[in-house]
Design a protein around this motif. Sequence first.
Motif, mmCIF file in Angstrom:
data_model
loop_
_atom_site.group_PDB
_atom_site.id
_atom_site.type_symbol
_atom_site.label_atom_id
_atom_site.label_comp_id
_atom_site.label_asym_id
_atom_site.label_seq_id
_atom_site.Cartn_x
_atom_site.Cartn_y
_atom_site.Cartn_z
ATOM 1 N N LEU A 190 0.832 -1.202 0.000
ATOM 2 C CA LEU A 190 0.000 0.000 0.000
ATOM 3 C C LEU A 190 0.870 1.256 0.000
ATOM 4 O O LEU A 190 0.602 2.215 -0.737
ATOM 5 C CB LEU A 190 -0.925 0.002 1.215
ATOM 6 C CG LEU A 190 -1.824 1.243 1.381
ATOM 7 C CD1 LEU A 190 -2.735 1.418 0.178
ATOM 8 C CD2 LEU A 190 -2.648 1.142 2.664
ATOM 9 N N SER A 192 1.901 6.489 -6.965
ATOM 10 C CA SER A 192 0.795 7.347 -7.400
ATOM 11 C C SER A 192 1.159 8.818 -7.254
ATOM 12 O O SER A 192 0.807 9.648 -8.106
ATOM 13 C CB SER A 192 -0.468 7.041 -6.580
ATOM 14 O OG SER A 192 -0.933 5.742 -6.849
ATOM 15 N N TYR A 211 -7.328 9.081 -3.695
ATOM 16 C CA TYR A 211 -8.223 8.796 -2.575
ATOM 17 C C TYR A 211 -9.266 7.755 -2.978
ATOM 18 O O TYR A 211 -9.487 6.758 -2.253
ATOM 19 C CB TYR A 211 -8.930 10.072 -2.127
ATOM 20 C CG TYR A 211 -10.065 9.817 -1.152
ATOM 21 C CD1 TYR A 211 -9.806 9.525 0.184
ATOM 22 C CD2 TYR A 211 -11.395 9.848 -1.584
ATOM 23 C CE1 TYR A 211 -10.838 9.261 1.071
ATOM 24 C CE2 TYR A 211 -12.431 9.595 -0.697
ATOM 25 C CZ TYR A 211 -12.153 9.299 0.627
ATOM 26 O OH TYR A 211 -13.184 9.037 1.494
ATOM 27 N N LYS A 218 2.266 1.790 -3.411
ATOM 28 C CA LYS A 218 1.237 2.304 -4.317
ATOM 29 C C LYS A 218 1.057 3.805 -4.116
ATOM 30 O O LYS A 218 0.923 4.567 -5.081
ATOM 31 C CB LYS A 218 -0.097 1.578 -4.079
ATOM 32 C CG LYS A 218 -0.125 0.139 -4.563
ATOM 33 C CD LYS A 218 -1.441 -0.523 -4.188
ATOM 34 C CE LYS A 218 -1.440 -2.003 -4.543
ATOM 35 N NZ LYS A 218 -1.424 -2.238 -5.990
ATOM 36 N N ARG A 219 1.053 4.225 -2.860
ATOM 37 C CA ARG A 219 0.906 5.656 -2.581
ATOM 38 C C ARG A 219 2.066 6.446 -3.166
ATOM 39 O O ARG A 219 1.876 7.494 -3.785
ATOM 40 C CB ARG A 219 0.835 5.874 -1.072
ATOM 41 C CG ARG A 219 -0.469 5.444 -0.431
ATOM 42 C CD ARG A 219 -0.387 5.501 1.076
ATOM 43 N NE ARG A 219 -1.668 5.186 1.700
ATOM 44 C CZ ARG A 219 -1.817 4.924 2.991
ATOM 45 N NH1 ARG A 219 -0.751 4.930 3.790
ATOM 46 N NH2 ARG A 219 -3.010 4.651 3.482
ATOM 47 N N GLU A 244 -7.747 4.261 -3.580
ATOM 48 C CA GLU A 244 -7.327 3.602 -2.350
ATOM 49 C C GLU A 244 -8.524 3.052 -1.591
ATOM 50 O O GLU A 244 -8.441 1.969 -0.999
ATOM 51 C CB GLU A 244 -6.536 4.578 -1.473
ATOM 52 C CG GLU A 244 -5.925 3.909 -0.267
ATOM 53 C CD GLU A 244 -4.737 4.669 0.302
ATOM 54 O OE1 GLU A 244 -4.721 4.889 1.525
ATOM 55 O OE2 GLU A 244 -3.832 5.030 -0.468
ATOM 56 N N THR A 256 -1.083 13.342 0.417
ATOM 57 C CA THR A 256 -0.714 11.974 0.780
ATOM 58 C C THR A 256 0.758 11.702 0.568
ATOM 59 O O THR A 256 1.171 10.576 0.427
ATOM 60 C CB THR A 256 -1.527 10.963 -0.052
ATOM 61 O OG1 THR A 256 -1.326 11.235 -1.451
ATOM 62 C CG2 THR A 256 -2.984 11.031 0.273
ATOM 63 N N TYR A 312 -9.363 -0.125 -3.384
ATOM 64 C CA TYR A 312 -8.305 -1.116 -3.163
ATOM 65 C C TYR A 312 -8.418 -1.735 -1.770
ATOM 66 O O TYR A 312 -8.230 -2.942 -1.596
ATOM 67 C CB TYR A 312 -6.939 -0.453 -3.336
ATOM 68 C CG TYR A 312 -5.775 -1.336 -2.957
ATOM 69 C CD1 TYR A 312 -5.372 -2.385 -3.785
ATOM 70 C CD2 TYR A 312 -5.065 -1.132 -1.772
ATOM 71 C CE1 TYR A 312 -4.304 -3.203 -3.441
ATOM 72 C CE2 TYR A 312 -3.998 -1.945 -1.419
ATOM 73 C CZ TYR A 312 -3.620 -2.978 -2.259
ATOM 74 O OH TYR A 312 -2.568 -3.782 -1.910
ATOM 75 N N TYR A 350 -3.238 0.948 -8.521
ATOM 76 C CA TYR A 350 -4.068 0.369 -7.458
ATOM 77 C C TYR A 350 -4.840 -0.873 -7.922
ATOM 78 O O TYR A 350 -5.608 -1.445 -7.151
ATOM 79 C CB TYR A 350 -5.056 1.413 -6.928
ATOM 80 C CG TYR A 350 -4.439 2.361 -5.928
ATOM 81 C CD1 TYR A 350 -4.352 2.021 -4.579
ATOM 82 C CD2 TYR A 350 -3.922 3.591 -6.331
ATOM 83 C CE1 TYR A 350 -3.778 2.886 -3.663
ATOM 84 C CE2 TYR A 350 -3.347 4.463 -5.415
ATOM 85 C CZ TYR A 350 -3.284 4.106 -4.084
ATOM 86 O OH TYR A 350 -2.705 4.964 -3.174
#
Length: 390
Positions: free
Chosen positions: A215, A222, A327, A218-219, A330, A389, A333, A264
């Motif tokens: 995760l 992204s 957002y 991925k953040r 996620e 984020t 996901y 994601y």
Amino acid sequence: MTEKNERKGNVLVIGNSGVGKSTLINAVVGEEVAATGRGIAGQTDRLKIYGEDDVTPFCIIDSVGFEPTFFKRHQAIAAVKKWSKESTEKSNSNHQINVIWFCVEGTAGKLFPQAVKNFLDATKHWPHVPIVVAITKSYSKRDREENIALVQEAFAAVKADRNPKAVIPVVASTFWVDDDMYAAPDGIDELIATTVELMPEGLHAAGKDAAQFRLNRKRALSQSTAAAATMSAVVVGAVPVPIPDAAILGPVEVAAITAISKIYGIDKENGSERFKETIAEVGTVGLAAKGVLSLAKAIPGLNLATSVANSVVAGSIVAALCEGTIYACEQVYLGNKSADDIDWLRHAIEGMLSDGFVAKVTDALRQSSNGGMDAKKIANLVFDLFSTTK
């Protein structure tokens, strides 16, 4: 290593210089973690180990000498064997090679059977270790299937008794094609997930830890895509056309939404196309309706060239839309929402684009009026204002 990490699996990375191994490793473990890679004294000073922390689900062993020449391959193999032997002598019995990444370059458009023979010869000491081929620099989506076929054909041509468990095209970091065109990171999560799955029983990272690690990656990926999209929008926006009356941002928005959705895994969800279309539609219509370009004229004492004002507004629109997309993706996901829940999605994106949007654009316009702001500085300013984020 901490006691917790003594049960980690190890990935051996093999690939010639220039194929993008270092960039790939940084994308997998994170730039700040990869920087802690260290050389091992003695013969193994050619060896670097990454991921010796409480976060990364496996360690990555990078030996820089797996080149076509026999001598360099021999040095590299000796370095890895020495590390494994010394680790065992020090009671770190789990310091064995568990997965091998064979890195080949996607832009080369070819993989000679001899390269596969060299690889198989270099790894014959680990005959039962699963192989994953990472096709690096896979910028062109059209070439990916062809490159996968090339890898499979090369292994078949040498009648290999050890074939890859997976062949994964990757883009390890944002690649700029032109000032306003880029290839977003891709394939990294698939590589991580596949590697974790191939680890022997007992060396799997705890499910919760591995999930959190993926995760976080991925953040980060992204955010990298959002930054690139913001820069692209700033460049595209520097045209003498009122942003709300033009569709020039459409391709930039769609590319960013598509890239983030893929990171994601939303592209595999039911209703994924409608999901992406809804984000683009809400973003374009909602922000255009605000008439944000008129803000430049409404701010007392603001003196901005039209191209600068357009760039700020265009970058702000795309940066905000990317944050909303991250957002929403996620939430899907994590299983909190469904990709086909369009009503929720509309509300979520509208909310992300409404909360403080005008104030942030105003702030960006004010700061840009100080002068000396080129496209890169404008993009960084806008991205920092809208990113939540990072």
